[in-house]
Motif scaffolding. Structure first.
Motif, PDB file in Angstrom:
ATOM      1  N   LYS A   1       0.852  -1.176   0.000  1.00  0.00           N
ATOM      2  CA  LYS A   1       0.000   0.000   0.000  1.00  0.00           C
ATOM      3  C   LYS A   1       0.898   1.239   0.000  1.00  0.00           C
ATOM      4  CE  LYS A   1      -4.207   1.638   2.142  1.00  0.00           C
ATOM      5  NZ  LYS A   1      -5.133   1.493   3.260  1.00  0.00           N
ATOM      6  N   VAL A   2       0.657   2.119  -0.964  1.00  0.00           N
ATOM      7  CA  VAL A   2       1.518   3.285  -1.166  1.00  0.00           C
ATOM      8  C   VAL A   2       0.697   4.566  -1.017  1.00  0.00           C
ATOM      9  CG1 VAL A   2       3.039   4.464  -2.803  1.00  0.00           C
ATOM     10  CG2 VAL A   2       2.992   1.960  -2.724  1.00  0.00           C
ATOM     11  N   ALA A   3       1.266   5.551  -0.328  1.00  0.00           N
ATOM     12  CA  ALA A   3       0.652   6.869  -0.189  1.00  0.00           C
ATOM     13  C   ALA A   3       1.338   7.840  -1.138  1.00  0.00           C
ATOM     14  CB  ALA A   3       0.801   7.369   1.248  1.00  0.00           C
ATOM     15  N   ILE A   4       0.541   8.664  -1.794  1.00  0.00           N
ATOM     16  CA  ILE A   4       1.065   9.803  -2.550  1.00  0.00           C
ATOM     17  C   ILE A   4       0.529  11.043  -1.857  1.00  0.00           C
ATOM     18  CG2 ILE A   4       1.099  11.061  -4.727  1.00  0.00           C
ATOM     19  CD1 ILE A   4       0.760   8.423  -6.198  1.00  0.00           C
ATOM     20  N   LEU A   5       1.431  11.872  -1.340  1.00  0.00           N
ATOM     21  CA  LEU A   5       1.044  13.091  -0.634  1.00  0.00           C
ATOM     22  C   LEU A   5       1.132  14.263  -1.602  1.00  0.00           C
ATOM     23  CD1 LEU A   5       0.280  14.495   2.045  1.00  0.00           C
ATOM     24  CD2 LEU A   5       2.743  14.697   2.506  1.00  0.00           C
ATOM     25  N   ALA A   6      -0.011  14.912  -1.835  1.00  0.00           N
ATOM     26  CA  ALA A   6      -0.045  16.026  -2.789  1.00  0.00           C
ATOM     27  C   ALA A   6      -1.181  16.973  -2.443  1.00  0.00           C
ATOM     28  CB  ALA A   6      -0.224  15.499  -4.209  1.00  0.00           C
ATOM     29  N   THR A   7      -1.063  18.196  -2.938  1.00  0.00           N
ATOM     30  CA  THR A   7      -2.139  19.177  -2.831  1.00  0.00           C
ATOM     31  C   THR A   7      -2.146  19.997  -4.107  1.00  0.00           C
ATOM     32  OG1 THR A   7      -3.215  20.752  -1.338  1.00  0.00           O
ATOM     33  CG2 THR A   7      -0.831  21.009  -1.633  1.00  0.00           C
TER      34      THR A   7
ATOM     35  N   VAL B   1      -2.809   2.288  -4.188  1.00  0.00           N
ATOM     36  CA  VAL B   1      -2.329   3.655  -3.979  1.00  0.00           C
ATOM     37  C   VAL B   1      -3.448   4.530  -3.440  1.00  0.00           C
ATOM     38  CG1 VAL B   1      -1.347   5.705  -5.096  1.00  0.00           C
ATOM     39  CG2 VAL B   1      -0.642   3.425  -5.850  1.00  0.00           C
ATOM     40  N   ASP B   2      -3.137   5.319  -2.412  1.00  0.00           N
ATOM     41  CA  ASP B   2      -4.039   6.347  -1.903  1.00  0.00           C
ATOM     42  C   ASP B   2      -3.420   7.710  -2.162  1.00  0.00           C
ATOM     43  OD1 ASP B   2      -5.973   4.629  -0.842  1.00  0.00           O
ATOM     44  OD2 ASP B   2      -5.124   4.691   1.188  1.00  0.00           O
ATOM     45  N   ILE B   3      -4.222   8.625  -2.715  1.00  0.00           N
ATOM     46  CA  ILE B   3      -3.801  10.027  -2.802  1.00  0.00           C
ATOM     47  C   ILE B   3      -4.236  10.692  -1.508  1.00  0.00           C
ATOM     48  CG2 ILE B   3      -4.091  12.226  -3.991  1.00  0.00           C
ATOM     49  CD1 ILE B   3      -4.488  10.642  -6.595  1.00  0.00           C
ATOM     50  N   ILE B   4      -3.258  11.201  -0.790  1.00  0.00           N
ATOM     51  CA  ILE B   4      -3.455  11.838   0.513  1.00  0.00           C
ATOM     52  C   ILE B   4      -3.266  13.341   0.329  1.00  0.00           C
ATOM     53  CG2 ILE B   4      -2.674  11.915   2.914  1.00  0.00           C
ATOM     54  CD1 ILE B   4      -3.497   9.068   1.992  1.00  0.00           C
ATOM     55  N   SER B   5      -4.133  14.147   0.932  1.00  0.00           N
ATOM     56  CA  SER B   5      -3.995  15.596   0.813  1.00  0.00           C
ATOM     57  C   SER B   5      -4.427  16.289   2.095  1.00  0.00           C
ATOM     58  CB  SER B   5      -4.815  16.113  -0.380  1.00  0.00           C
ATOM     59  OG  SER B   5      -4.452  17.448  -0.681  1.00  0.00           O
TER      60      SER B   5
ATOM     61  N   THR C   1       3.142  24.469  -0.162  1.00  0.00           N
ATOM     62  CA  THR C   1       1.951  24.469   0.688  1.00  0.00           C
ATOM     63  C   THR C   1       2.024  23.354   1.725  1.00  0.00           C
ATOM     64  OG1 THR C   1       0.603  25.399  -1.096  1.00  0.00           O
ATOM     65  CG2 THR C   1      -0.570  24.279   0.695  1.00  0.00           C
ATOM     66  N   LEU C   2       2.378  22.141   1.278  1.00  0.00           N
ATOM     67  CA  LEU C   2       2.413  20.991   2.193  1.00  0.00           C
ATOM     68  C   LEU C   2       3.373  21.207   3.360  1.00  0.00           C
ATOM     69  CD1 LEU C   2       2.406  18.004  -0.324  1.00  0.00           C
ATOM     70  CD2 LEU C   2       0.574  18.614   1.275  1.00  0.00           C
ATOM     71  N   ARG C   3       4.506  21.844   3.105  1.00  0.00           N
ATOM     72  CA  ARG C   3       5.515  21.966   4.162  1.00  0.00           C
ATOM     73  C   ARG C   3       5.116  22.943   5.262  1.00  0.00           C
ATOM     74  NH1 ARG C   3      10.681  25.273   2.135  1.00  0.00           N
ATOM     75  NH2 ARG C   3       9.625  26.948   1.048  1.00  0.00           N
ATOM     76  N   THR C   4       4.017  23.669   5.053  1.00  0.00           N
ATOM     77  CA  THR C   4       3.514  24.553   6.109  1.00  0.00           C
ATOM     78  C   THR C   4       2.486  23.863   6.993  1.00  0.00           C
ATOM     79  OG1 THR C   4       1.725  25.477   4.756  1.00  0.00           O
ATOM     80  CG2 THR C   4       3.875  26.592   4.641  1.00  0.00           C
ATOM     81  N   ASP C   5       2.147  22.619   6.669  1.00  0.00           N
ATOM     82  CA  ASP C   5       1.156  21.865   7.439  1.00  0.00           C
ATOM     83  C   ASP C   5       1.884  20.844   8.322  1.00  0.00           C
ATOM     84  OD1 ASP C   5      -2.026  21.030   7.310  1.00  0.00           O
ATOM     85  OD2 ASP C   5      -0.695  19.348   7.755  1.00  0.00           O
ATOM     86  N   GLU C   6       1.801  21.021   9.627  1.00  0.00           N
ATOM     87  CA  GLU C   6       2.547  20.170  10.561  1.00  0.00           C
ATOM     88  C   GLU C   6       2.157  18.697  10.450  1.00  0.00           C
ATOM     89  OE1 GLU C   6       5.457  18.882  12.738  1.00  0.00           O
ATOM     90  OE2 GLU C   6       5.324  20.975  12.116  1.00  0.00           O
ATOM     91  N   LYS C   7       0.885  18.406  10.207  1.00  0.00           N
ATOM     92  CA  LYS C   7       0.464  17.005  10.074  1.00  0.00           C
ATOM     93  C   LYS C   7       1.084  16.364   8.840  1.00  0.00           C
ATOM     94  CE  LYS C   7      -3.681  17.354  12.776  1.00  0.00           C
ATOM     95  NZ  LYS C   7      -4.827  18.194  12.829  1.00  0.00           N
ATOM     96  N   ALA C   8       1.201  17.114   7.756  1.00  0.00           N
ATOM     97  CA  ALA C   8       1.835  16.591   6.542  1.00  0.00           C
ATOM     98  C   ALA C   8       3.322  16.347   6.784  1.00  0.00           C
ATOM     99  CB  ALA C   8       1.630  17.562   5.378  1.00  0.00           C
ATOM    100  N   VAL C   9       3.981  17.266   7.461  1.00  0.00           N
ATOM    101  CA  VAL C   9       5.409  17.119   7.755  1.00  0.00           C
ATOM    102  C   VAL C   9       5.645  15.917   8.668  1.00  0.00           C
ATOM    103  CG1 VAL C   9       7.426  18.225   8.813  1.00  0.00           C
ATOM    104  CG2 VAL C   9       5.861  19.575   7.382  1.00  0.00           C
ATOM    105  N   THR C  10       4.811  15.766   9.680  1.00  0.00           N
ATOM    106  CA  THR C  10       4.926  14.621  10.589  1.00  0.00           C
ATOM    107  C   THR C  10       4.692  13.314   9.847  1.00  0.00           C
ATOM    108  OG1 THR C  10       4.280  15.959  12.479  1.00  0.00           O
ATOM    109  CG2 THR C  10       3.983  13.573  12.686  1.00  0.00           C
ATOM    110  N   PHE C  11       3.707  13.296   8.952  1.00  0.00           N
ATOM    111  CA  PHE C  11       3.424  12.107   8.142  1.00  0.00           C
ATOM    112  C   PHE C  11       4.676  11.686   7.371  1.00  0.00           C
ATOM    113  CE2 PHE C  11       1.346  10.292   4.197  1.00  0.00           C
ATOM    114  CZ  PHE C  11       0.832   9.154   4.784  1.00  0.00           C
ATOM    115  N   VAL C  12       5.344  12.637   6.742  1.00  0.00           N
ATOM    116  CA  VAL C  12       6.575  12.348   5.989  1.00  0.00           C
ATOM    117  C   VAL C  12       7.666  11.850   6.940  1.00  0.00           C
ATOM    118  CG1 VAL C  12       8.438  13.374   4.622  1.00  0.00           C
ATOM    119  CG2 VAL C  12       6.046  13.957   4.125  1.00  0.00           C
TER     120      VAL C  12
END
Length: 187
Positions: free
Chosen positions: A9-15, A37-41, A87-98
């Motif tokens: 199972k693969v995540a793609i993180l995008a906005t 694959v899940d697209i995560i945003s 945009t993603l790097r300003t979201d703490e949850k996205a950064v933590t996910f990575v």
């Protein structure tokens, strides 16, 4: 279709603002090998792809980053585009996910401007990486060893420079996902 990645199972993180081909080609490559694959945003709404500086297609989001955990995925793909990682790097949850993918020693792949998320997640110390050339200073300042190569792999971290590198990037993503967890010492 091959089954090299069956059960993965693969995540793609995008906005909004992601480079469309940098999402679609890796997604197609891992799905062709049997992965899910899940697209995560950041939001549940559709996200806007870009073809360089022109609007591309919109894509459905499978899950929001606030509702997912890296433990539920075998790997992560970070497409580029300038607006997307900025945009993603300003979201703490996205950064933590990575960051959690690195803590769990799972394969992570980033292309073009995607490595900006790796800078923000503070996971580049002593790692050999590549990116779009304009990120070189940011990567070096984050402790990374930036090189100008088509595809670079450093302990399950796969990076590439531009859409021109997608064939090699996609092959390396599949290889790293097939191998699974790695002993990452730079976490």
């Amino acid at each position: 279709m091959s089954n090299k990645l069956q059960g993965k199972k693969v995540a793609i993180l995008a906005t909004d603002g992601f480079e469309q081909i940098e999402l679609t080609k890796p997604k197609e490559a891992v799905e062709a090998e049997g992965a899910t694959v899940d697209i995560i945003s950041l939001k549940a709404d559709d996200i806007q792809g870009m073809n360089h500086d022109e609007k591309g297609d919109t894509f459905s989001v499978d899950k929001v980053v606030s509702a997912v955990n890296a433990k539920d995925y075998d790997g992560l793909i970070l497409p580029g585009g300038v607006q997307n990682p900025d945009t993603l790097r300003t979201d703490e949850k996205a950064v933590t996910f990575v960051r959690d993918f690195f803590a769990q020693h799972k394969p992570v792949s980033a292309i073009c401007h995607g490595p900006w998320m790796l800078v923000e997640a503070d996971v580049l110390n002593n790692r050999k990486v590549t990116s779009f050339p304009s990120l070189k200073t940011d990567i070096v300042n984050a402790g990374g060893n930036w090189v100008d190569e088509e595809v670079v792999c450093d302990q399950a971290l796969v990076t590439s420079r531009t859409p021109d590198d997608l064939p090699a990037f996609c092959r390396k993503i599949v290889e790293e996902l097939r191998e699974g967890k790695h002993d990452q010492q730079h976490v």
